[in-house]
Design a protein around this motif. Structure first.
Motif, PDB file in Angstrom:
ATOM      1  N   VAL A 380      60.030   9.138  21.062  1.00  0.00           N
ATOM      2  CA  VAL A 380      61.031   8.226  21.617  1.00  0.00           C
ATOM      3  C   VAL A 380      61.863   9.006  22.625  1.00  0.00           C
ATOM      4  CG1 VAL A 380      62.996   6.721  21.123  1.00  0.00           C
ATOM      5  CG2 VAL A 380      61.130   6.928  19.454  1.00  0.00           C
ATOM      6  N   GLU A 381      62.004   8.438  23.817  1.00  0.00           N
ATOM      7  CA  GLU A 381      62.803   9.080  24.858  1.00  0.00           C
ATOM      8  C   GLU A 381      63.762   8.061  25.450  1.00  0.00           C
ATOM      9  OE1 GLU A 381      62.173  10.870  29.322  1.00  0.00           O
ATOM     10  OE2 GLU A 381      60.729  11.510  27.802  1.00  0.00           O
ATOM     11  N   SER A 382      65.047   8.381  25.458  1.00  0.00           N
ATOM     12  CA  SER A 382      66.079   7.480  26.008  1.00  0.00           C
ATOM     13  C   SER A 382      65.990   6.087  25.414  1.00  0.00           C
ATOM     14  CB  SER A 382      65.952   7.413  27.545  1.00  0.00           C
ATOM     15  OG  SER A 382      66.100   8.677  28.125  1.00  0.00           O
ATOM     16  N   GLY A 383      65.650   6.010  24.132  1.00  0.00           N
ATOM     17  CA  GLY A 383      65.557   4.733  23.450  1.00  0.00           C
ATOM     18  C   GLY A 383      64.226   4.021  23.615  1.00  0.00           C
ATOM     19  N   ILE A 384      63.328   4.580  24.422  1.00  0.00           N
ATOM     20  CA  ILE A 384      62.032   3.945  24.678  1.00  0.00           C
ATOM     21  C   ILE A 384      60.973   4.548  23.765  1.00  0.00           C
ATOM     22  CG2 ILE A 384      60.222   3.531  26.398  1.00  0.00           C
ATOM     23  CD1 ILE A 384      62.390   3.742  28.559  1.00  0.00           C
ATOM     24  N   GLU A 385      60.337   3.701  22.962  1.00  0.00           N
ATOM     25  CA  GLU A 385      59.256   4.150  22.092  1.00  0.00           C
ATOM     26  C   GLU A 385      57.958   4.235  22.902  1.00  0.00           C
ATOM     27  OE1 GLU A 385      59.039   1.330  18.941  1.00  0.00           O
ATOM     28  OE2 GLU A 385      61.109   1.654  18.258  1.00  0.00           O
ATOM     29  N   VAL A 386      57.235   5.342  22.744  1.00  0.00           N
ATOM     30  CA  VAL A 386      56.042   5.587  23.557  1.00  0.00           C
ATOM     31  C   VAL A 386      54.802   5.642  22.676  1.00  0.00           C
ATOM     32  CG1 VAL A 386      54.953   7.133  25.240  1.00  0.00           C
ATOM     33  CG2 VAL A 386      57.455   6.901  25.195  1.00  0.00           C
ATOM     34  N   ARG A 387      53.800   4.865  23.027  1.00  0.00           N
ATOM     35  CA  ARG A 387      52.496   4.860  22.357  1.00  0.00           C
ATOM     36  C   ARG A 387      51.411   4.839  23.416  1.00  0.00           C
ATOM     37  NH1 ARG A 387      56.036   1.593  19.715  1.00  0.00           N
ATOM     38  NH2 ARG A 387      56.271   1.843  17.450  1.00  0.00           N
ATOM     39  N   ALA A 388      50.193   5.248  23.047  1.00  0.00           N
ATOM     40  CA  ALA A 388      49.090   5.243  24.011  1.00  0.00           C
ATOM     41  C   ALA A 388      47.772   5.073  23.282  1.00  0.00           C
ATOM     42  CB  ALA A 388      49.079   6.529  24.835  1.00  0.00           C
ATOM     43  N   SER A 389      46.802   4.517  23.974  1.00  0.00           N
ATOM     44  CA  SER A 389      45.478   4.302  23.387  1.00  0.00           C
ATOM     45  C   SER A 389      44.717   5.609  23.216  1.00  0.00           C
ATOM     46  CB  SER A 389      44.671   3.356  24.274  1.00  0.00           C
ATOM     47  OG  SER A 389      44.517   3.900  25.597  1.00  0.00           O
ATOM     48  N   ASP A 390      45.059   6.614  24.025  1.00  0.00           N
ATOM     49  CA  ASP A 390      44.385   7.911  23.985  1.00  0.00           C
ATOM     50  C   ASP A 390      45.437   8.992  23.776  1.00  0.00           C
ATOM     51  OD1 ASP A 390      43.037  10.275  24.395  1.00  0.00           O
ATOM     52  OD2 ASP A 390      42.147   9.687  26.304  1.00  0.00           O
ATOM     53  N   PRO A 511      42.402   2.730  29.657  1.00  0.00           N
ATOM     54  CA  PRO A 511      43.568   3.420  29.088  1.00  0.00           C
ATOM     55  C   PRO A 511      44.808   2.547  29.098  1.00  0.00           C
ATOM     56  CG  PRO A 511      43.044   4.294  31.262  1.00  0.00           C
ATOM     57  CD  PRO A 511      41.950   3.335  30.920  1.00  0.00           C
ATOM     58  N   VAL A 512      45.554   2.570  27.975  1.00  0.00           N
ATOM     59  CA  VAL A 512      46.747   1.736  27.820  1.00  0.00           C
ATOM     60  C   VAL A 512      47.903   2.586  27.315  1.00  0.00           C
ATOM     61  CG1 VAL A 512      47.746  -0.305  26.730  1.00  0.00           C
ATOM     62  CG2 VAL A 512      45.278  -0.232  27.208  1.00  0.00           C
ATOM     63  N   VAL A 513      49.034   2.513  27.985  1.00  0.00           N
ATOM     64  CA  VAL A 513      50.287   3.095  27.502  1.00  0.00           C
ATOM     65  C   VAL A 513      51.235   1.954  27.189  1.00  0.00           C
ATOM     66  CG1 VAL A 513      52.351   4.389  28.173  1.00  0.00           C
ATOM     67  CG2 VAL A 513      50.077   5.303  28.706  1.00  0.00           C
ATOM     68  N   THR A 514      51.833   1.989  25.995  1.00  0.00           N
ATOM     69  CA  THR A 514      52.775   0.943  25.585  1.00  0.00           C
ATOM     70  C   THR A 514      54.161   1.547  25.427  1.00  0.00           C
ATOM     71  OG1 THR A 514      51.048  -0.292  24.423  1.00  0.00           O
ATOM     72  CG2 THR A 514      53.331  -0.780  23.822  1.00  0.00           C
ATOM     73  N   LEU A 515      55.120   0.973  26.142  1.00  0.00           N
ATOM     74  CA  LEU A 515      56.507   1.402  26.072  1.00  0.00           C
ATOM     75  C   LEU A 515      57.335   0.270  25.479  1.00  0.00           C
ATOM     76  CD1 LEU A 515      56.833   2.978  29.655  1.00  0.00           C
ATOM     77  CD2 LEU A 515      56.079   4.085  27.536  1.00  0.00           C
ATOM     78  N   THR A 516      58.038   0.561  24.405  1.00  0.00           N
ATOM     79  CA  THR A 516      58.847  -0.461  23.741  1.00  0.00           C
ATOM     80  C   THR A 516      60.316  -0.215  24.017  1.00  0.00           C
ATOM     81  OG1 THR A 516      57.194  -0.725  22.000  1.00  0.00           O
ATOM     82  CG2 THR A 516      59.406  -1.561  21.547  1.00  0.00           C
ATOM     83  N   ILE A 517      60.947  -1.194  24.647  1.00  0.00           N
ATOM     84  CA  ILE A 517      62.357  -1.108  25.025  1.00  0.00           C
ATOM     85  C   ILE A 517      63.220  -1.590  23.857  1.00  0.00           C
ATOM     86  CG2 ILE A 517      64.098  -2.179  26.517  1.00  0.00           C
ATOM     87  CD1 ILE A 517      61.991  -2.189  28.740  1.00  0.00           C
TER      88      ILE A 517
END
Length: 532
Positions: A380-390, A511-517
């Protein structure tokens, strides 16, 4: 001339090469005659029940008086706010018509709970809901209808007095709507959703909102001969050739509104072209741009620019190499429908099916049924959750590093697709991320509000060339809304739609990056900083 297509340089050479063959094959007149053999034997059966749009103007004329009469009746009862529940072509065409006419129409093509709540709460006492769906099985539209029915009832309003249904004759939705006493308009079942602008799907909501739909049909009718004639001057033949036939191939199509009175047409064109051509590993990727977007300032070799203008003569000296299109809105609807269908013939694909759309819907339904625990964020950076397919995309451990790693997966013919599954009324500034990502990645970048884009560019992402990298943006919010009669909420639905689409893309090797605000203001600023 009600519509004009001006070409130059590579596009002109392509037109001069391909259009004579289209004329010799009588393609324009055969489309007008609904010749379902134009796209080959594999597409013949589908085309035989999807060419009704060529007769939409004449078939829709009788609807005008009915729509105007209903509008007058609603207004006499103090009902002057029209909300449209519809997805894909069922919402995009009415949106263009209403915006161009300058009349208010609230478009509800989202499952974000706050957006649905706003659609319900802002003046429900003077609201009528138009429910547009060919079958009625579209999960977003069905859920929105259920929520409005409950809200009307809670306010002591009979839903039958406020809900208008647009659907295909004989559909399950028509049957249930008539049983409920709703006003029902049926459209030609031989018209696919994305080709339905001039049918009841486009006309009913826009007409109830106050648009002059008779004039729209007049505009389309005035252009019909231009598109039907087998001539090298036929603008639909010229446009079809220009957008698919350049050598080397330009499979990205920039759509720019520049000095035109028509509002929002690129978004409608985007879903028409992407869903019609993005299949069998080929297709045309529409990219909606501003006149000052990075891709315009420094156009990639695989990007063809189409500029929508009111006067092509005014622009052509300043925009060599671009395709300049001008015309009335009714004429433009028909132009792009003809051109897209003909482009499908040139590409050797069926422009009327959407074989990959169902995959994300199936994945979402599976997640709603199983309801798995949410995966833990990688960081988590600056409140943003970070996930990725790879996991390799996450090695930097920073948001900026993850984005850079995603851009590194782009080939010389790649594109970035941003998918924002959020309340766009609360975060309209998020669409500005497209410009920053395009500049940072150096490649054409699309932006879609989820789940709306699933009914348009979603087909291209899965069925088109494997060139894309995908940036998902979701939100974590305390706002939610029950869906009457369903075992899941709007919040759970939109979460499943995002996760389901990511799973399908990842399964195809995209490839997918998911950012959750988690904070709409601070997190969007942090995201913008990381994308610079």
């Amino acid at each position: 001339m009600t519509v004009s297509v001006h070409v130059s340089q590579a596009a002109q050479a392509t037109v001069e090469q391909l259009v004579p063959g289209l004329v010799d094959d009588l393609v324009a007149s055969r489309v007008t005659a609904a010749d379902n053999d134009l796209w080959g034997p594999d597409a013949s059966a589908e085309a035989s029940v999807r060419l009704g749009w060529v007769d939409a103007v004449s078939n829709s004329r009788p609807l005008v008086a009915e729509i105007v009469s209903l509008r007058d009746d609603l207004r006499a009862r103090g009902i002057d706010r029209i909300v449209l529940a519809g997805m894909g072509g069922s919402s995009l065409a009415p949106e263009v018509i209403a915006n161009t006419a300058g009349v208010p129409l609230t478009i509800l093509d989202s499952t974000a709970p706050a957006q649905v709540l706003r659609g319900i709460d802002e003046g429900l006492a003077r609201t009528a809901l138009v429910v547009s769906s060919k079958s009625g099985s579209t999960i977003e539209t069905d859920s929105q209808r259920r929520a409005f029915e409950a809200a009307f009832s809670d306010l002591g309003i009979d839903p039958a007095e406020r809900i208008v249904v647009v659907t295909d004759p004989g559909s399950p939705l028509e049957e249930s709507a008539r049983e409920a006493g709703y006003r029902v308009f049926t459209a030609d079942p031989n018209v696919g959703g994305r080709y339905s602008a001039l049918t009841a799907f486009g006309l009913v909501p826009a007409g109830l909102a106050g648009a002059d739909i008779a004039e729209l049909l007049d505009e389309a009718e005035a252009s019909m001969l231009q598109f039907a004639v087998d001539s090298t001057e036929n603008p639909a033949l010229r446009l079809a050739a220009a957008i698919v036939g350049t050598e080397p191939r330009r499979d990205k199509l920039a759509l720019i509104s520049d000095g035109t009175h028509i509002e929002g047409l690129p978004d409608w064109i985007e879903q028409l072209i992407a869903e019609s051509t993005g299949k069998a590993g080929t297709g045309i990727l529409p990219v909606v741009l501003l006149p000052v977007s990075p891709e315009v300032e420094s156009a990639p070799a695989d990007l063809q620019i189409v500029r929508l203008v009111d006067d092509a003569d005014e622009f052509h000296l300043r925009h060599h190499g671009e395709i300049l299109v001008s015309g009335t809105l009714g004429a433009q609807f028909l132009l792009w429908e003809y051109a897209t269908a003909i482009a499908g013939r040139l590409l050797g694909i069926n422009p009327f099916d959407q074989p990959d759309v169902e995959a994300a819907k199936t994945a979402a339904r599976g997640l709603l049924d199983a309801r798995p625990e949410a995966t833990t964020a990688a960081f988590v950076e600056s409140g943003i959750e970070v996930r990725a397919s790879d996991p390799a995309l996450l090695r930097s451990g920073t948001l900026a590093g993850v984005l850079d790693a995603l851009w590194e997966r782009l080939g010389t013919d790649g594109y970035v697709a941003i998918h924002a599954y959020v309340d766009r009324n609360d975060m309209p500034q998020l669409s500005g991320l497209r410009e920053m990502v395009a500049a940072d990645s150096g490649r054409p970048t699309t932006f879609g509000w989820g789940p709306r884009f699933l009914h348009s560019t979603g087909q291209y992402h899965k069925g088109g060339p494997a060139q894309g990298v995908f940036l998902q943006i979701t939100e974590r919010t305390d706002v939610d809304l029950e869906i009457p009669g369903r075992p899941f909420t709007f919040g759970q639905l939109i979460e499943a739609q995002a996760a389901g689409d990511a799973a399908v893309l990842s399964g195809l090797g995209r490839p997918v990056v998911t950012l959750t605000i988690t904070d709409a203001v601070d997190d969007v600023l942090a995201l913008f900083e990381a994308a610079q």
